[in-house]
Design an enzyme around this catalytic site. Structure first.
Site, mmCIF file in Angstrom:
data_model
loop_
_atom_site.group_PDB
_atom_site.id
_atom_site.type_symbol
_atom_site.label_atom_id
_atom_site.label_comp_id
_atom_site.label_asym_id
_atom_site.label_seq_id
_atom_site.Cartn_x
_atom_site.Cartn_y
_atom_site.Cartn_z
ATOM 1 N N ASP A 1 76.461 48.713 67.672
ATOM 2 C CA ASP A 1 77.642 49.376 68.232
ATOM 3 C C ASP A 1 78.909 48.548 68.097
ATOM 4 O O ASP A 1 79.976 48.952 68.563
ATOM 5 C CB ASP A 1 77.405 49.724 69.710
ATOM 6 N N SER B 1 77.587 43.648 80.372
ATOM 7 C CA SER B 1 76.404 44.028 79.600
ATOM 8 C C SER B 1 76.020 42.951 78.590
ATOM 9 O O SER B 1 74.839 42.806 78.247
ATOM 10 C CB SER B 1 76.661 45.352 78.875
ATOM 11 N N HIS C 1 77.633 44.741 71.165
ATOM 12 C CA HIS C 1 76.468 43.976 71.597
ATOM 13 C C HIS C 1 75.806 43.286 70.408
ATOM 14 O O HIS C 1 75.712 43.856 69.316
ATOM 15 C CB HIS C 1 75.474 44.895 72.310
#
EC number: 2.3.1.45
Length: 838
Positions: free
Chosen positions: A319, A149, A322
């Protein structure tokens, strides 16, 4: 910046004979002392003291002044600057040879934030790519982002540079295609380094048709998460990296492969399911990747810059895993510079660019300089007819005896050219070779205003009594040019053009230089009536010599140094206005209102001429696009830049001419009081004018500070800039005490302001003024001090070289007109040829 070397009625570099002939308008003087200003200031303050020891202290300072100036002079400063240049060149050359000279490695591996998310790579400049540039660079390219991600974040930041309208949509754990024209950028979901990833890489190596041109790959956090940070998972990660390392090396033979090192995490806000992803684990996995993939072939490149950026901004993560958008944009911009700089070669993107090859003109210039050096050496070091300079202990300067043309030794001009060749070598090393580092500008209020306050404090402290107290006397105009030039230098190096209020005030300074051009040249022609070719050639030579040499050495068109073409053009306009029939001079206009009105009519015709061209861009472009005129004013094949510069200050010169006419008329009618300590007018009129001037000055500053749009404010600038210029002149000259003093500190810089303005392009700034030259890496303050010291010494030496060569190339003694015309013609043809380099 200087209006020109002979803009006022006499030049700071003029010969003694010329200075004497022009003394009616201004009094010439040598360069101000380089180090005695502080001694003079201290002595003046002590002499005002009433204590008995004050006179002894003053005497001590006076005696000490001679001794100080024997050692602290401009000559010694230049010798010190030569030593500094030599040592710094050796240091940087050795560092590049042994420490690595690949700016791509610097770009990918290290850097720092300058502020407001502006990333500065180590030692080179990062170009901010626009959408059109990115699309052009990546046409017919296939690019693959492979990973988890966080790589997906990098993928989105990258494609947004090509298309800012892209939305981050789609399933998170799936492949994401992106096609823009004939460019393809895909994201492939491979959260772990495993057999699936290996198979994909092997497929690319076997099938060249589908192989990406660039592969950006990285993964680790999922391995940490799924195996709860166990050591066995790290061993398996190393084994899997070893299994794909050969495949990556093979793929890197024909494609660019970037391994993205893992960014840090912000452990305090990680969710419970990610608590095992610690920075300690991240570091271990990064070490494993570097030790496994950093083989002797070094074909796989490591992207570490985004990791360094994240270390400063990860606390802004939502978070904890990221990155914030601004930080991941750093990684995308670094990748774009790594891929595209060598293709597009942006001037403000020095990373991943090699030194440009020498052009034909550069080789020709090097050959000419080399011939001159050989000729000088062949002549030997025997004594020649030229007298040795006479040291002036009081001023710290060396007074040169008058040049006698019949006794001129060829070693003099050859020595000047040899000095110029060494200086040009330094220019080339600074801004064309790969020796010194470069960094981009970044504006903050402190980087502009703190140096500004500092130089004005110095300027106020180093004040002296003027030799004359006329309005805009020579010392005052030198002072004016000096402080304006210093402000412009600070403005350029701090990147203050990004702050519109500062930009608008600096635009007034540029207009003031052009105002002085009109004032000085009009005064000379009006008072002297000298329209001879000698004066014209002297002005053109002094204005253009340095620029012509730089066009050769730095491979730049004439219009690139925009201010010199601008002032040269306006000098030609002033000359034509005053020289064409009917020639009207002060001596014939005395006592005759008719001739004064006739001159005003000529100025009105000039004003209409300016307005006619200003309000018809098509006509302007059609006139200046005709060969060979176009070659003087084109930049990158267009005269738009010339149109912009000309239009912006189109009324400044005629304002200066009109002001000079009114001033000289009032002076002739004896309506001004220019004695020492006397106000310019009667007390009542002086107080009224002073009040109006202060209000006008402040009003303009308030208006400029409220500007929100550059283009709109630029439209108003030509009409209202004269308000602040005239307000400053009156504030500076109405009080008699203010007119009787001047700053020797500012005046010293004013005498070399043209050289300072031009030299800053390449040896103080960098990348053609887009960046900053770095002589002392890692210490910005010391770097500015050292580079400024060298820069000022070089500018002063060029000023003297120009003066020496001007006396030889354009002697004042009468001679065949044909030779002068031929010399002027050769000069013009040379400029035209140089201007074709774009």
């Amino acid at each position: 910046m200087k209006v020109d070397a002979t803009a006022t009625s006499d030049s700071n570099q003029s010969s003694p004979a010329e200075a004497e002939a022009e003394a009616e308008a201004h009094a010439g003087s040598g360069h101000a002392p380089f180090g005695s200003a502080f001694v003079s200031f201290a002595a003046a303050r002590l002499s005002a003291c009433c204590h008995g020891g004050a006179k002894m202290a003053v005497l001590a300072y006076s005696l000490g002044k001679r001794e100080i100036n024997q050692y602290f002079s401009i000559k010694n400063a230049k010798l010190l600057s030569v030593a500094a240049v030599f040592l710094l060149t050796v240091f940087h050359s050795v560092s590049r040879h042994y420490g690595g000279s690949d700016t791509c490695d610097w770009l990918l591996s290290s850097g720092r934030f300058l502020g407001d998310n502006v990333w500065q790579p180590y030692g080179c400049m990062l170009h901010k790519y626009k959408s059109t540039e990115a699309k052009f660079c990546l046409r017919e390219k296939r690019i693959a982002f492979v990973g988890d991600s966080r790589i997906r974040q990098l993928f989105y930041s990258f494609i947004k540079m090509m298309n800012p309208e892209v939305k981050e949509v789609g399933n998170k754990h799936e492949n994401i295609p992106f096609v823009d024209g004939d460019s393809t950028v895909n994201f492939l979901w491979y959260a772990e380094v495993n057999n699936s990833l290996k198979e994909q890489l092997m497929l690319w190596t076997e099938k060249s048709a589908s192989k990406p041109h660039v592969v950006i790959i990285g993964a680790a956090t999922w391995s940490i998460k799924l195996h709860n940070g166990k050591s066995e998972a790290l061993f398996q990660y190393k084994a899997n990296l070893t299994a794909i390392s050969d495949t990556l090396e093979k793929l890197a033979e024909h494609s660019e492969v970037f391994w993205v090192l893992q960014d840090p995490v912000y452990e305090d806000v990680l969710s419970d399911s990610r608590k095992m992803i610690t920075n300690e684990q991240i570091n271990l996995y990064n070490e494993a990747a570097v030790s496994t993939l950093n083989t002797s072939k070094k074909k796989v490149k490591f992207l570490e810059a985004s990791r360094q950026a994240a270390m400063e901004t990860i606390s802004q993560s939502v978070d904890g895993l990221h990155l914030p958008e601004s930080t991941r944009d750093v990684g995308a911009m670094v990748l774009m510079n790594s891929m595209c700089n060598k293709i597009l070669k942006p001037i403000d993107g020095s990373c991943c660019q090699s030194a440009p090859p020498l052009s034909v003109l550069q080789k020709l210039a090097a050959g000419l300089f080399l011939v001159c050096i050989i000729c000088f050496l062949l002549l030997g070091f025997s004594r020649h007819h030229k007298s040795r300079p006479i040291p002036d202990v009081e001023s710290g300067e060396e007074k040169k005896p008058p040049v006698v043309m019949g006794q001129l030794n060829p070693k003099g001009p050859l020595l000047a050219i040899c000095k110029m060749s060494l200086i040009m070598l330094y220019f080339y090393l600074c801004d064309r070779a790969d020796i010194f580092m470069k960094e981009q500008k970044f504006y903050t209020h402190s980087t502009f205003f703190i140096p500004l306050i500092y130089i004005f404090v110095l300027g106020i402290f180093y004040n002296e009594n003027s030799k004359e107290t006329k309005l805009l006397n020579r010392e005052q105009t030198d002072e004016w040019k000096g402080w304006m030039q210093l402000v412009i230098l600070i403005y350029h190096i701090s990147g203050a053009s990004a702050f519109i209020p500062v930009y608008m005030h600096v635009r007034v300074l540029v207009a003031a230089y052009l105002f002085q051009t009109g004032y000085g040249h009009f005064s000379f022609f009006w008072l002297k009536g000298d329209f001879g070719l000698y004066r014209v050639c002297q002005v053109l030579f002094r204005l253009n010599f340095l620029v012509v040499v730089l066009c050769l050495v730095m491979d730049r068109p004439y219009q690139f140094y925009y201010f010199v073409p601008l002032v040269t053009f306006w000098f030609a306009v002033i000359y034509a206005t005053m020289a064409l029939w009917p020639q009207i001079l002060q001596k014939q206009a005395n006592g005759s209102a008719f001739w004064n009105l006739a001159l005003l009519l000529k100025l009105l015709v000039l004003l209409l001429f300016i307005c006619f061209f200003a309000y018809s861009q098509e006509l302007f472009e059609s006139v200046f696009s005709v060969w060979p005129v176009s070659k003087l004013f084109e930049l990158q094949g267009s005269i738009h830049e010339w149109w912009f510069r000309w239009k912006l200050d189109r009324f400044a010169v005629i304002n200066g001419m009109l002001f000079a006419f009114i001033y000289l008329l009032l002076q002739k009618c004896q309506l001004l009081s220019e004695g020492k300590g006397e106000p310019l007018f009667s007390n009542k009129i002086s107080n009224c004018l002073l009040f109006v001037s202060v209000v006008s000055f402040i009003t303009y500053s308030i208006w400029a500070s409220g500007c929100k749009n550059k283009s709109e404010c630029n439209e108003m600038h030509p009409y209202i800039s004269v308000v602040q210029i005239l307000a400053f002149i009156l504030i500076r000259n109405i009080p008699g005490y203010a007119r009787s003093l001047y700053s020797s500190f500012f005046a010293w810089f004013g005498k070399i302001s043209l050289e300072l303005f031009i030299c800053q392009y390449h040896i103080w700034l960098a990348a053609d003024t887009k960046g900053i030259l770095v002589l002392i890496p890692g210490n910005p303050t010391l770097n500015i001090i050292v580079s400024t010291f060298i820069f000022v010494c070089v500018a002063h030496e060029i000023s003297q070289i120009t003066n020496d060569l001007a006396q030889v190339a354009i002697p004042k003694e009468s001679g065949p007109l044909l030779k002068r015309l031929l010399g002027a013609g050769v000069f013009l043809v040379l400029v035209l040829i140089l201007s074709q380099n774009e």
